[in-house]
Design a protein around this motif. Structure first.
Motif, PDB file in Angstrom:
ATOM      1  N   GLY A 122      44.491  54.666  37.153  1.00  0.00           N
ATOM      2  CA  GLY A 122      43.761  54.416  35.914  1.00  0.00           C
ATOM      3  C   GLY A 122      44.144  55.477  34.904  1.00  0.00           C
ATOM      4  O   GLY A 122      44.991  56.326  35.179  1.00  0.00           O
ATOM      5  N   ILE A 123      43.518  55.437  33.719  1.00  0.00           N
ATOM      6  CA  ILE A 123      43.737  56.518  32.765  1.00  0.00           C
ATOM      7  C   ILE A 123      42.517  57.426  32.781  1.00  0.00           C
ATOM      8  O   ILE A 123      41.419  57.011  33.136  1.00  0.00           O
ATOM      9  CB  ILE A 123      44.045  56.025  31.329  1.00  0.00           C
ATOM     10  CG1 ILE A 123      42.853  55.325  30.693  1.00  0.00           C
ATOM     11  CG2 ILE A 123      45.290  55.172  31.316  1.00  0.00           C
ATOM     12  CD1 ILE A 123      42.984  55.149  29.185  1.00  0.00           C
ATOM     13  N   ALA A 148      52.022  43.082  36.709  1.00  0.00           N
ATOM     14  CA  ALA A 148      51.649  41.948  37.553  1.00  0.00           C
ATOM     15  C   ALA A 148      51.861  42.276  39.037  1.00  0.00           C
ATOM     16  O   ALA A 148      52.726  43.089  39.384  1.00  0.00           O
ATOM     17  CB  ALA A 148      52.491  40.728  37.177  1.00  0.00           C
ATOM     18  N   VAL A 149      51.083  41.632  39.883  1.00  0.00           N
ATOM     19  CA  VAL A 149      51.260  41.770  41.324  1.00  0.00           C
ATOM     20  C   VAL A 149      52.708  41.412  41.665  1.00  0.00           C
ATOM     21  O   VAL A 149      53.245  40.419  41.179  1.00  0.00           O
ATOM     22  CB  VAL A 149      50.264  40.866  42.081  1.00  0.00           C
ATOM     23  CG1 VAL A 149      50.571  40.848  43.571  1.00  0.00           C
ATOM     24  CG2 VAL A 149      48.835  41.330  41.831  1.00  0.00           C
ATOM     25  N   VAL A 180      50.165  45.810  43.915  1.00  0.00           N
ATOM     26  CA  VAL A 180      49.502  44.908  44.855  1.00  0.00           C
ATOM     27  C   VAL A 180      48.224  44.312  44.268  1.00  0.00           C
ATOM     28  O   VAL A 180      47.686  43.348  44.811  1.00  0.00           O
ATOM     29  CB  VAL A 180      49.208  45.596  46.213  1.00  0.00           C
ATOM     30  CG1 VAL A 180      50.507  46.004  46.891  1.00  0.00           C
ATOM     31  CG2 VAL A 180      48.277  46.780  46.054  1.00  0.00           C
ATOM     32  N   ASP A 181      47.740  44.865  43.150  1.00  0.00           N
ATOM     33  CA  ASP A 181      46.533  44.349  42.507  1.00  0.00           C
ATOM     34  C   ASP A 181      46.480  44.871  41.077  1.00  0.00           C
ATOM     35  O   ASP A 181      46.909  45.998  40.811  1.00  0.00           O
ATOM     36  CB  ASP A 181      45.281  44.802  43.272  1.00  0.00           C
ATOM     37  CG  ASP A 181      44.016  44.051  42.895  1.00  0.00           C
ATOM     38  OD1 ASP A 181      44.100  43.042  42.155  1.00  0.00           O
ATOM     39  OD2 ASP A 181      42.935  44.471  43.347  1.00  0.00           O
ATOM     40  N   ALA A 182      45.990  44.033  40.169  1.00  0.00           N
ATOM     41  CA  ALA A 182      45.732  44.441  38.786  1.00  0.00           C
ATOM     42  C   ALA A 182      44.273  44.109  38.504  1.00  0.00           C
ATOM     43  O   ALA A 182      43.770  43.072  38.963  1.00  0.00           O
ATOM     44  CB  ALA A 182      46.657  43.712  37.824  1.00  0.00           C
ATOM     45  N   TRP A 242      39.455  51.143  36.443  1.00  0.00           N
ATOM     46  CA  TRP A 242      40.783  51.358  37.049  1.00  0.00           C
ATOM     47  C   TRP A 242      41.710  50.243  36.568  1.00  0.00           C
ATOM     48  O   TRP A 242      41.269  49.174  36.150  1.00  0.00           O
ATOM     49  CB  TRP A 242      40.698  51.417  38.570  1.00  0.00           C
ATOM     50  CG  TRP A 242      40.202  50.168  39.240  1.00  0.00           C
ATOM     51  CD1 TRP A 242      38.896  49.837  39.490  1.00  0.00           C
ATOM     52  CD2 TRP A 242      40.994  49.077  39.735  1.00  0.00           C
ATOM     53  NE1 TRP A 242      38.835  48.610  40.107  1.00  0.00           N
ATOM     54  CE2 TRP A 242      40.100  48.115  40.276  1.00  0.00           C
ATOM     55  CE3 TRP A 242      42.348  48.816  39.783  1.00  0.00           C
ATOM     56  CZ2 TRP A 242      40.522  46.925  40.851  1.00  0.00           C
ATOM     57  CZ3 TRP A 242      42.791  47.620  40.349  1.00  0.00           C
ATOM     58  CH2 TRP A 242      41.879  46.695  40.876  1.00  0.00           C
ATOM     59  N   LEU A 243      43.014  50.489  36.618  1.00  0.00           N
ATOM     60  CA  LEU A 243      43.972  49.548  36.033  1.00  0.00           C
ATOM     61  C   LEU A 243      44.758  48.735  37.064  1.00  0.00           C
ATOM     62  O   LEU A 243      44.876  47.534  36.944  1.00  0.00           O
ATOM     63  CB  LEU A 243      44.923  50.296  35.106  1.00  0.00           C
ATOM     64  CG  LEU A 243      44.217  51.021  33.950  1.00  0.00           C
ATOM     65  CD1 LEU A 243      45.214  51.823  33.140  1.00  0.00           C
ATOM     66  CD2 LEU A 243      43.459  50.036  33.078  1.00  0.00           C
ATOM     67  N   PHE A 244      45.340  49.411  38.053  1.00  0.00           N
ATOM     68  CA  PHE A 244      46.114  48.671  39.052  1.00  0.00           C
ATOM     69  C   PHE A 244      46.156  49.445  40.354  1.00  0.00           C
ATOM     70  O   PHE A 244      45.857  50.633  40.406  1.00  0.00           O
ATOM     71  CB  PHE A 244      47.523  48.342  38.557  1.00  0.00           C
ATOM     72  CG  PHE A 244      48.389  49.516  38.193  1.00  0.00           C
ATOM     73  CD1 PHE A 244      49.175  50.151  39.145  1.00  0.00           C
ATOM     74  CD2 PHE A 244      48.437  49.978  36.887  1.00  0.00           C
ATOM     75  CE1 PHE A 244      49.976  51.230  38.803  1.00  0.00           C
ATOM     76  CE2 PHE A 244      49.241  51.050  36.527  1.00  0.00           C
ATOM     77  CZ  PHE A 244      50.010  51.682  37.492  1.00  0.00           C
TER      78      PHE A 244
END
Length: 125
Positions: A27-28, A46-47, A78-80, A100-102
């Motif tokens: 995340g930032i 993208a995943v 693996v996830d966004a 969180w971002l990804f």
């Protein structure tokens, strides 16, 4: 502003959780979210995408500016966080929780990630 001690931080103001089963959350930081202002749009990787540490993998648009999103590690997405795409303000309201971002399967972690205390000193100076 308190940076969680359990996270690692990049000079581009991303945070990284400790990888569990090889997967880390990114995340930032609150510092970056405050500097951006109100985030109104998030383009996340993208995943299945492959990311490289220090290279752009998305962007965040705020009422002030557009900012590239950088991966702090090499790996495969693996996830966004679809919640952030649907409600980008989560980046501001909960940067270390729901914002969180990804998630990335970490191939390798750069040596230059900082501890919370090092990041706090970095942003102070």
């Amino acid at each position: 502003m308190s940076n969680p001690q359990t996270l690692r931080y990049s000079k581009e103001h991303e945070w990284l959780s400790v990888a569990e089963d090889g997967v880390a959350t990114v995340g930032i930081t609150e510092f970056a979210a405050n500097a951006l202002g109100d985030v109104v749009y998030a383009q996340l990787p993208a995943v299945g995408d492959t990311v490289t540490a220090g290279e752009s993998c998305g962007e965040l648009e705020s009422t002030k500016s557009v900012s590239d999103l950088y991966s702090p590690v090499n790996g495969e997405i693996v996830d966004a966080n679809q919640d952030v795409v649907d409600d980008p303000a989560l980046v501001n309201s909960a940067p270390f929780e729901g914002g969180w971002l990804f998630k990335v399967r970490v191939a390798d972690e750069p040596e230059d990630l900082m501890s919370a205390d090092e990041y706090t000193a970095f942003t102070a100076g």
